[in-house]
Design an enzyme around this catalytic site. Structure first.
Site, PDB file in Angstrom:
ATOM      1  N   LYS A  50      -0.753  -0.993  47.758  1.00  0.00           N
ATOM      2  CA  LYS A  50      -0.254  -0.046  46.745  1.00  0.00           C
ATOM      3  C   LYS A  50      -1.357   0.981  46.449  1.00  0.00           C
ATOM      4  O   LYS A  50      -2.260   1.138  47.257  1.00  0.00           O
ATOM      5  CB  LYS A  50       0.173  -0.815  45.482  1.00  0.00           C
ATOM      6  CG  LYS A  50       1.407  -1.684  45.715  1.00  0.00           C
ATOM      7  CD  LYS A  50       2.624  -0.846  46.028  1.00  0.00           C
ATOM      8  CE  LYS A  50       3.831  -1.691  46.372  1.00  0.00           C
ATOM      9  NZ  LYS A  50       4.961  -0.879  46.837  1.00  0.00           N
ATOM     10  N   ASP A  83       6.426  -3.356  41.189  1.00  0.00           N
ATOM     11  CA  ASP A  83       5.471  -2.529  40.439  1.00  0.00           C
ATOM     12  C   ASP A  83       5.095  -3.153  39.094  1.00  0.00           C
ATOM     13  O   ASP A  83       4.209  -2.649  38.400  1.00  0.00           O
ATOM     14  CB  ASP A  83       6.061  -1.128  40.210  1.00  0.00           C
ATOM     15  CG  ASP A  83       6.202  -0.360  41.516  1.00  0.00           C
ATOM     16  OD1 ASP A  83       5.504  -0.698  42.494  1.00  0.00           O
ATOM     17  OD2 ASP A  83       7.019   0.584  41.566  1.00  0.00           O
ATOM     18  N   GLN A 117      10.917   2.793  50.137  1.00  0.00           N
ATOM     19  CA  GLN A 117      10.454   4.086  50.668  1.00  0.00           C
ATOM     20  C   GLN A 117      10.795   4.202  52.153  1.00  0.00           C
ATOM     21  O   GLN A 117      11.269   5.253  52.604  1.00  0.00           O
ATOM     22  CB  GLN A 117       8.943   4.219  50.444  1.00  0.00           C
ATOM     23  CG  GLN A 117       8.610   4.322  48.957  1.00  0.00           C
ATOM     24  CD  GLN A 117       7.113   4.351  48.675  1.00  0.00           C
ATOM     25  OE1 GLN A 117       6.300   4.225  49.585  1.00  0.00           O
ATOM     26  NE2 GLN A 117       6.760   4.509  47.417  1.00  0.00           N
ATOM     27  N   GLY A 162       3.099   7.826  47.382  1.00  0.00           N
ATOM     28  CA  GLY A 162       3.696   7.240  48.577  1.00  0.00           C
ATOM     29  C   GLY A 162       5.163   7.601  48.710  1.00  0.00           C
ATOM     30  O   GLY A 162       5.675   7.798  49.818  1.00  0.00           O
ATOM     31  N   LYS A 170      10.642   7.274  37.699  1.00  0.00           N
ATOM     32  CA  LYS A 170       9.885   7.965  38.749  1.00  0.00           C
ATOM     33  C   LYS A 170      10.680   7.995  40.058  1.00  0.00           C
ATOM     34  O   LYS A 170      10.824   9.045  40.678  1.00  0.00           O
ATOM     35  CB  LYS A 170       8.538   7.239  38.929  1.00  0.00           C
ATOM     36  CG  LYS A 170       7.614   7.867  39.937  1.00  0.00           C
ATOM     37  CD  LYS A 170       6.165   7.534  39.634  1.00  0.00           C
ATOM     38  CE  LYS A 170       5.755   6.161  40.135  1.00  0.00           C
ATOM     39  NZ  LYS A 170       5.636   6.075  41.613  1.00  0.00           N
ATOM     40  N   SER A 171      11.211   6.855  40.461  1.00  0.00           N
ATOM     41  CA  SER A 171      11.927   6.802  41.742  1.00  0.00           C
ATOM     42  C   SER A 171      13.143   7.729  41.738  1.00  0.00           C
ATOM     43  O   SER A 171      13.397   8.457  42.703  1.00  0.00           O
ATOM     44  CB  SER A 171      12.399   5.370  42.012  1.00  0.00           C
ATOM     45  OG  SER A 171      11.299   4.528  42.187  1.00  0.00           O
ATOM     46  N   SER A 216      11.057  -2.420  51.771  1.00  0.00           N
ATOM     47  CA  SER A 216      10.436  -1.214  51.222  1.00  0.00           C
ATOM     48  C   SER A 216      11.500  -0.156  51.018  1.00  0.00           C
ATOM     49  O   SER A 216      12.138   0.303  51.962  1.00  0.00           O
ATOM     50  CB  SER A 216       9.367  -0.679  52.185  1.00  0.00           C
ATOM     51  OG  SER A 216       9.081   0.668  51.868  1.00  0.00           O
ATOM     52  N   ARG A 233      -3.974  -4.111  44.628  1.00  0.00           N
ATOM     53  CA  ARG A 233      -3.769  -4.603  43.254  1.00  0.00           C
ATOM     54  C   ARG A 233      -4.106  -6.086  43.104  1.00  0.00           C
ATOM     55  O   ARG A 233      -4.484  -6.504  42.011  1.00  0.00           O
ATOM     56  CB  ARG A 233      -2.323  -4.330  42.791  1.00  0.00           C
ATOM     57  CG  ARG A 233      -2.107  -2.868  42.470  1.00  0.00           C
ATOM     58  CD  ARG A 233      -0.735  -2.563  41.894  1.00  0.00           C
ATOM     59  NE  ARG A 233      -0.645  -1.125  41.624  1.00  0.00           N
ATOM     60  CZ  ARG A 233       0.473  -0.420  41.590  1.00  0.00           C
ATOM     61  NH1 ARG A 233       1.628  -1.015  41.807  1.00  0.00           N
ATOM     62  NH2 ARG A 233       0.449   0.870  41.330  1.00  0.00           N
ATOM     63  N   ARG A 267      -0.995   1.943  37.254  1.00  0.00           N
ATOM     64  CA  ARG A 267      -0.458   0.671  36.730  1.00  0.00           C
ATOM     65  C   ARG A 267      -1.584  -0.302  36.348  1.00  0.00           C
ATOM     66  O   ARG A 267      -1.423  -1.113  35.446  1.00  0.00           O
ATOM     67  CB  ARG A 267       0.520   0.043  37.727  1.00  0.00           C
ATOM     68  CG  ARG A 267       1.673   0.995  38.058  1.00  0.00           C
ATOM     69  CD  ARG A 267       2.983   0.335  38.345  1.00  0.00           C
ATOM     70  NE  ARG A 267       3.955   1.334  38.752  1.00  0.00           N
ATOM     71  CZ  ARG A 267       4.658   2.100  37.925  1.00  0.00           C
ATOM     72  NH1 ARG A 267       4.518   1.981  36.614  1.00  0.00           N
ATOM     73  NH2 ARG A 267       5.509   3.004  38.385  1.00  0.00           N
TER      74      ARG A 267
HETATM   75  C1  S3P Z   1       9.321   3.123  45.411  1.00  0.00           C
HETATM   76  C2  S3P Z   1       9.306   2.000  46.205  1.00  0.00           C
HETATM   77  C3  S3P Z   1       8.289   0.940  46.112  1.00  0.00           C
HETATM   78  C4  S3P Z   1       7.516   1.044  44.811  1.00  0.00           C
HETATM   79  C5  S3P Z   1       7.089   2.450  44.514  1.00  0.00           C
HETATM   80  C6  S3P Z   1       8.313   3.346  44.379  1.00  0.00           C
HETATM   81  C7  S3P Z   1      10.382   4.124  45.610  1.00  0.00           C
HETATM   82  O1  S3P Z   1       7.368   1.064  47.189  1.00  0.00           O
HETATM   83  O2  S3P Z   1       6.394   0.190  44.841  1.00  0.00           O
HETATM   84  O3  S3P Z   1       6.344   2.526  43.322  1.00  0.00           O
HETATM   85  O4  S3P Z   1      10.569   5.000  44.734  1.00  0.00           O
HETATM   86  O5  S3P Z   1      11.072   4.063  46.630  1.00  0.00           O
HETATM   87  P1  S3P Z   1       7.632   0.411  48.636  1.00  0.00           P
HETATM   88  O6  S3P Z   1       8.771   1.098  49.282  1.00  0.00           O
HETATM   89  O7  S3P Z   1       6.363   0.620  49.393  1.00  0.00           O
HETATM   90  O8  S3P Z   1       7.893  -1.042  48.378  1.00  0.00           O
END
Ligand code: S3P
Length: 426
Positions: A344, A317, A170, A93, A21-22, A168, A348, A391
């Site tokens: 999240k 995750d 993200q 997110g 996914k990322s 993070s 969770r 999840r």
């Molecule tokens: C992700 C970063 C993580 C993860 C999310 C995907 C990403 O979140 O929990 O499912 O693809 O950069 P955070 O940046 O909030 O930790």
């Protein structure tokens, strides 16, 4: 309502899992910023990544689906245009935070919204550093929740050095994307290493990045040079459900093929192995800067473990699924430093305590930022809620399958990351 029956046998055979996914989000975003077409294979066409596709299309990107592949025609770093309407990040997110970083330096206005879960999640953590770079961003209320509006940047953002209070990927990625357009270099410092797919892919696109300890520095550029192809590895977060299920069921012997094993993501393997799981990492290879392997797993007896700190971002995750493994282990498992689980797709920590205890009473307790799991207690059939969190749904499903069955209220939410999860389970 979906009912999962107990599995009275182990898992056997080869398992193929969907794309990461990322990495899929990042492949769409960066490919749209190059000047040449990119073909993305094994793209995860789950709801979250499709939110990124939809937003990028509204920003003028040309993205086509051809069979299982996605073709992206890049229009260059300055090829994005003002969206005619609000950008909807759905449940994602990653879509929202990465695109906020990309849009903060643009000379046009953009407004984001998202679903009920995303509208509750904290965005000040991205708005604050982007504002320090000179962006003007408004969010609802003091928490800076969605809807969020980014005003047209009147001048170039300025590169900053930013020490992130929480690890993070993200937030880090948002700042690196904004940094591509800034005046001067941008440095992001993480309290602990989070997934580094953005850095790796930016480097594959020719961006200049320097790493030193937990600091990542990006230099602005005029141009990204896209590779012709990106092959997305299988998602280790999706593989986790089978790793755990195969371990706790008797008579399992499976190989999960083509799994991304970037070491910022493999905390789950380290912890399961520490618990006594028998997992072999086979055929390690590299593609597009990312490591890929096949994972062989056979049944094993688990023991409780204690962990926290630096490893947490490497398995953030996977904690709901790890909690399931811990419920089958001998002894107590303590997971510390996981306050982030509270923000999240749902809280969770609260969801695990409320719902998992219905299957295995008096097993799960939480503090503000930790989870304690007393393994080996009796398991029952239960009706559980997912809180529309993919999840939670998949973790409850494997929990029930390994125990006395479970019924879950919203099975559809698995489409966020693993649309055919229940077919695979069947
Ligand atoms: C992700 C970063 C993580 C993860 C999310 C995907 C990403 O979140 O929990 O499912 O693809 O950069 P955070 O940046 O909030 O930790």
């Amino acid at each position: 309502m979906k009912k999962i029956l107990p599995l009275n046998h182990g898992l056997r055979g080869d398992i193929e899992i969907p794309g990461d996914k990322s990495i899929s989000h990042r492949a769409i975003i960066l490919s749209s910023l190059g000047n040449t077409p990119v073909e993305v294979s094994n793209f995860l066409a789950g709801a979250d990544c499709l939110s990124t596709v939809a937003c990028m299309r509204k920003l003028g990107a040309q993205i086509e689906q051809s069979g299982g592949n996605f073709l992206i025609k890049g229009y260059g770093l300055n090829g994005l245009c003002e969206p005619e309407n609000i950008l909807d990040a759905g449940n994602s997110g990653t879509t929202l935070r990465l695109l906020m970083g990309l849009l903060a330096p643009q000379k046009f206005l953009s407004t984001f919204t998202g679903d009920a879960s995303l509208r509750r999640r904290p965005m000040a953590r991205v708005i604050k550093p982007l504002s320090q770079m000179g962006a003007t961003i408004f969010g609802r209320n003091d928490n800076k929740n969605l809807p969020i509006t980014i005003l047209p940047a009147e001048k170039k953002l300025r590169g900053i050095t930013y020490e992130m209070p929480v690890a993070s990927a993200q937030v880090k990625s948002a700042l690196l994307l904004a940094g591509l357009y800034a005046e001067g270099a941008t440095t992001v410092m993480e309290p602990a290493p989070s997934r580094d797919h953005t850095e790796k892919m930016l480097e594959a696109f020719g961006a200049r990045i320097e790493k030193s300890g937990n600091a990542i520095k990006i230099f602005p550029t005029e141009k990204l040079v896209a590779p012709e192809r990106i092959s997305v590895p299988g998602d280790i977060s999706s593989a986790t459900y089978w790793l755990v299920l195969a371990t706790i069921l008797d008579d399992s012997d499976v190989i999960i093929v083509n799994v991304g094993v970037n070491d910022t993501r493999t905390g789950i393997l380290d912890v399961l192995k520490n618990m006594g799981a028998k997992i072999e990492i086979l055929n390690v290879r590299t593609s597009g800067g990312e490591q890929i392997a096949d994972l062989k797993v056979v049944s094993s007896k688990l023991r409780g473990v204690e962990f926290g700190g630096e490893i947490i971002p490497r398995l953030i995750d996977e904690i709901p699924a790890l909690a399931v493994a811990a419920a089958f282990a001998e002894g107590t498992t303590i997971i510390r430093d996981i306050r982030e689980l509270r923000v999240k797709e749902t809280d969770r920590l609260a969801a695990i305590v409320e719902e998992f205890n219905k299957i295995s009473p008096e097993t799960f307790t939480a503090t503000d930022d930790s989870l304690i799991i007393r393994g080996g207690r009796e398991k029952f059939f239960a009706e559980c809620r997912t809180f529309a969190d993919h999840r939670m749904a998949m973790s409850l499903a494997i929990f029930g399958a390994a125990a006395m069955g479970v019924s879950i209220d919203d099975a559809d939410c698995v489409k966020i990351s693993y649309a055919n999860f229940f077919d695979m389970l069947a």
